[in-house]
Write a protein that holds these residues in place. Structure first.
Motif, mmCIF file in Angstrom:
data_model
loop_
_atom_site.group_PDB
_atom_site.id
_atom_site.type_symbol
_atom_site.label_atom_id
_atom_site.label_comp_id
_atom_site.label_asym_id
_atom_site.label_seq_id
_atom_site.Cartn_x
_atom_site.Cartn_y
_atom_site.Cartn_z
ATOM 1 N N ARG A 52 -0.448 6.175 9.083
ATOM 2 C CA ARG A 52 -0.934 4.852 9.447
ATOM 3 C C ARG A 52 -1.905 4.396 8.384
ATOM 4 N NH1 ARG A 52 -1.351 4.751 15.939
ATOM 5 N NH2 ARG A 52 0.517 5.964 16.277
ATOM 6 N N ALA A 53 -1.685 3.182 7.942
ATOM 7 C CA ALA A 53 -2.554 2.608 6.923
ATOM 8 C C ALA A 53 -3.228 1.378 7.512
ATOM 9 C CB ALA A 53 -1.747 2.236 5.679
ATOM 10 N N PRO A 54 -4.428 1.553 8.076
ATOM 11 C CA PRO A 54 -5.112 0.387 8.630
ATOM 12 C C PRO A 54 -5.619 -0.499 7.492
ATOM 13 C CG PRO A 54 -6.480 2.336 8.849
ATOM 14 C CD PRO A 54 -5.182 2.767 8.229
ATOM 15 N N ILE A 55 -4.897 -1.554 7.227
ATOM 16 C CA ILE A 55 -5.238 -2.466 6.139
ATOM 17 C C ILE A 55 -5.609 -3.792 6.770
ATOM 18 C CG2 ILE A 55 -4.394 -3.624 4.075
ATOM 19 C CD1 ILE A 55 -2.477 -1.242 3.726
ATOM 20 N N GLY A 56 -6.835 -4.221 6.538
ATOM 21 C CA GLY A 56 -7.303 -5.423 7.208
ATOM 22 C C GLY A 56 -7.306 -5.148 8.701
ATOM 23 N N ASN A 57 -6.779 -6.071 9.491
ATOM 24 C CA ASN A 57 -6.702 -5.846 10.932
ATOM 25 C C ASN A 57 -5.288 -5.441 11.346
ATOM 26 O OD1 ASN A 57 -5.477 -8.264 10.480
ATOM 27 N ND2 ASN A 57 -6.499 -9.374 12.119
ATOM 28 N N LEU A 58 -4.471 -5.034 10.373
ATOM 29 C CA LEU A 58 -3.102 -4.618 10.649
ATOM 30 C C LEU A 58 -2.995 -3.110 10.695
ATOM 31 C CD1 LEU A 58 -1.226 -6.971 8.182
ATOM 32 C CD2 LEU A 58 -1.380 -7.229 10.646
ATOM 33 N N ALA A 67 8.523 2.917 2.427
ATOM 34 C CA ALA A 67 8.769 1.713 3.223
ATOM 35 C C ALA A 67 7.532 1.464 4.059
ATOM 36 C CB ALA A 67 9.996 1.903 4.113
ATOM 37 N N TYR A 68 7.300 0.208 4.365
ATOM 38 C CA TYR A 68 6.158 -0.168 5.181
ATOM 39 C C TYR A 68 6.658 -0.953 6.390
ATOM 40 C CZ TYR A 68 3.235 1.361 1.361
ATOM 41 O OH TYR A 68 2.618 2.126 0.411
ATOM 42 N N LEU A 69 6.184 -0.567 7.569
ATOM 43 C CA LEU A 69 6.623 -1.172 8.824
ATOM 44 C C LEU A 69 5.426 -1.675 9.620
ATOM 45 C CD1 LEU A 69 9.059 1.681 9.889
ATOM 46 C CD2 LEU A 69 9.754 -0.595 9.145
ATOM 47 N N ILE A 70 5.643 -2.782 10.327
ATOM 48 C CA ILE A 70 4.636 -3.324 11.235
ATOM 49 C C ILE A 70 5.331 -3.619 12.558
ATOM 50 C CG2 ILE A 70 3.009 -5.201 11.686
ATOM 51 C CD1 ILE A 70 2.832 -5.642 8.689
ATOM 52 N N ILE A 95 3.507 -12.352 4.298
ATOM 53 C CA ILE A 95 4.087 -11.239 3.532
ATOM 54 C C ILE A 95 3.362 -11.034 2.203
ATOM 55 C CG2 ILE A 95 6.161 -10.427 2.318
ATOM 56 C CD1 ILE A 95 7.800 -11.617 4.637
ATOM 57 N N PRO A 96 3.140 -12.085 1.387
ATOM 58 C CA PRO A 96 2.406 -11.854 0.128
ATOM 59 C C PRO A 96 1.003 -11.283 0.351
ATOM 60 C CG PRO A 96 3.487 -13.981 0.048
ATOM 61 C CD PRO A 96 3.629 -13.468 1.456
ATOM 62 N N ASN A 97 0.303 -11.750 1.398
ATOM 63 C CA ASN A 97 -1.027 -11.208 1.680
ATOM 64 C C ASN A 97 -0.963 -9.728 2.031
ATOM 65 O OD1 ASN A 97 -2.294 -13.643 1.173
ATOM 66 N ND2 ASN A 97 -2.388 -14.246 3.320
ATOM 67 N N ILE A 98 0.004 -9.358 2.867
ATOM 68 C CA ILE A 98 0.155 -7.946 3.241
ATOM 69 C C ILE A 98 0.532 -7.123 2.017
ATOM 70 C CG2 ILE A 98 1.512 -6.307 4.606
ATOM 71 C CD1 ILE A 98 1.712 -8.520 6.764
ATOM 72 N N GLN A 99 1.456 -7.632 1.195
ATOM 73 C CA GLN A 99 1.849 -6.918 -0.018
ATOM 74 C C GLN A 99 0.650 -6.714 -0.940
ATOM 75 O OE1 GLN A 99 5.021 -9.584 -1.169
ATOM 76 N NE2 GLN A 99 6.595 -8.147 -0.485
ATOM 77 N N ASN A 100 -0.192 -7.738 -1.079
ATOM 78 C CA ASN A 100 -1.394 -7.613 -1.910
ATOM 79 C C ASN A 100 -2.364 -6.596 -1.338
ATOM 80 O OD1 ASN A 100 -0.527 -9.477 -3.806
ATOM 81 N ND2 ASN A 100 -1.499 -11.201 -2.766
ATOM 82 N N MET A 101 -2.531 -6.594 -0.001
ATOM 83 C CA MET A 101 -3.412 -5.613 0.626
ATOM 84 C C MET A 101 -2.895 -4.203 0.395
ATOM 85 S SD MET A 101 -4.805 -7.217 4.212
ATOM 86 C CE MET A 101 -3.292 -7.905 4.842
ATOM 87 N N ILE A 102 -1.577 -4.011 0.553
ATOM 88 C CA ILE A 102 -0.995 -2.680 0.345
ATOM 89 C C ILE A 102 -1.142 -2.261 -1.113
ATOM 90 C CG2 ILE A 102 1.179 -1.377 0.295
ATOM 91 C CD1 ILE A 102 1.976 -2.937 2.838
ATOM 92 N N SER A 103 -0.868 -3.175 -2.038
ATOM 93 C CA SER A 103 -1.020 -2.855 -3.464
ATOM 94 C C SER A 103 -2.461 -2.481 -3.778
ATOM 95 C CB SER A 103 -0.581 -4.039 -4.326
ATOM 96 O OG SER A 103 0.786 -4.275 -4.178
ATOM 97 N N GLY A 104 -3.412 -3.241 -3.231
ATOM 98 C CA GLY A 104 -4.824 -2.927 -3.443
ATOM 99 C C GLY A 104 -5.190 -1.580 -2.852
ATOM 100 N N PHE A 105 -4.679 -1.297 -1.665
ATOM 101 C CA PHE A 105 -4.925 -0.022 -1.006
ATOM 102 C C PHE A 105 -4.341 1.122 -1.838
ATOM 103 C CE2 PHE A 105 -3.750 3.246 2.162
ATOM 104 C CZ PHE A 105 -5.003 3.486 2.714
#
Length: 161
Positions: A48-54, A99-102, A126-136
């Motif tokens: 689990r990757a808690p990124i932001g509030n996701l 792969a990343y799932l929500i 999607i772009p915001n989540i992708q940016n958060m994952i890339s940053g993470f």
């Protein structure tokens, strides 16, 4: 929205992805008897990757689920429908072997796809989540590099007798 129950070749899927400018796939996760079990197993093994509030699930070996293996490189939003448990959103991400799932409730899914929700999903969410994952991922990679470059020195205690 393309509701897919039967098998579709990658060529046909890519043809539809190209033809339609706005496309979301909803895949029947109960089509084959083993799909739900395989998917559940990879979810249990996921991190689990808690990124932001996701709460995003990172799947390190998507090929262990036939569903993910078939839809991993789709390039457009894909949702897996397992009936009462809601839908799992496969983020369109071009990362090999990950792969990343929500998880989406049915209500969240309908809300996102009403009115301008699709445009918001494609152009913002999607772009915001992708940016958060890339940053993470960069943060984790930097932590690993820093740990390699600056390992903690073990201090040895001198025993006094």
């Amino acid at each position: 929205m393309e509701f897919q129950h039967s098998y579709i070749t990658p060529e046909e899927r890519n043809s539809r992805n190209t033809f339609y400018s706005k496309l979301v796939w909803i895949i029947d996760g109960l089509r084959r008897k083993t799909d739900r079990m395989q998917f559940q197993k990879i979810l249990e093994e996921s991190s689990r990757a808690p990124i932001g509030n996701l709460n995003i699930r990172k799947i390190s070996f998507p090929e262990e689920s036939r569903l993910l293996k078939e839809w991993f490189d789709c390039g457009v939003p894909v949702f897996f429908d397992f009936g009462q448990t809601g839908l799992w959103f496969l983020l369109p991400f071009d990362i090999k072997d990950e792969a990343y799932l929500i998880h989406f409730s049915r209500e969240e899914f309908i809300k996102v796809h009403n009115n301008e929700g699709f445009n918001e999903l494609i152009n913002e969410i999607i772009p915001n989540i992708q940016n958060m994952i890339s940053g993470f991922r960069r943060k984790i990679d930097n932590m690993s590099v820093n740990k390699l470059l600056n390992p903690k020195r073990r201090t040895t205690r001198r025993r006094r007798f």
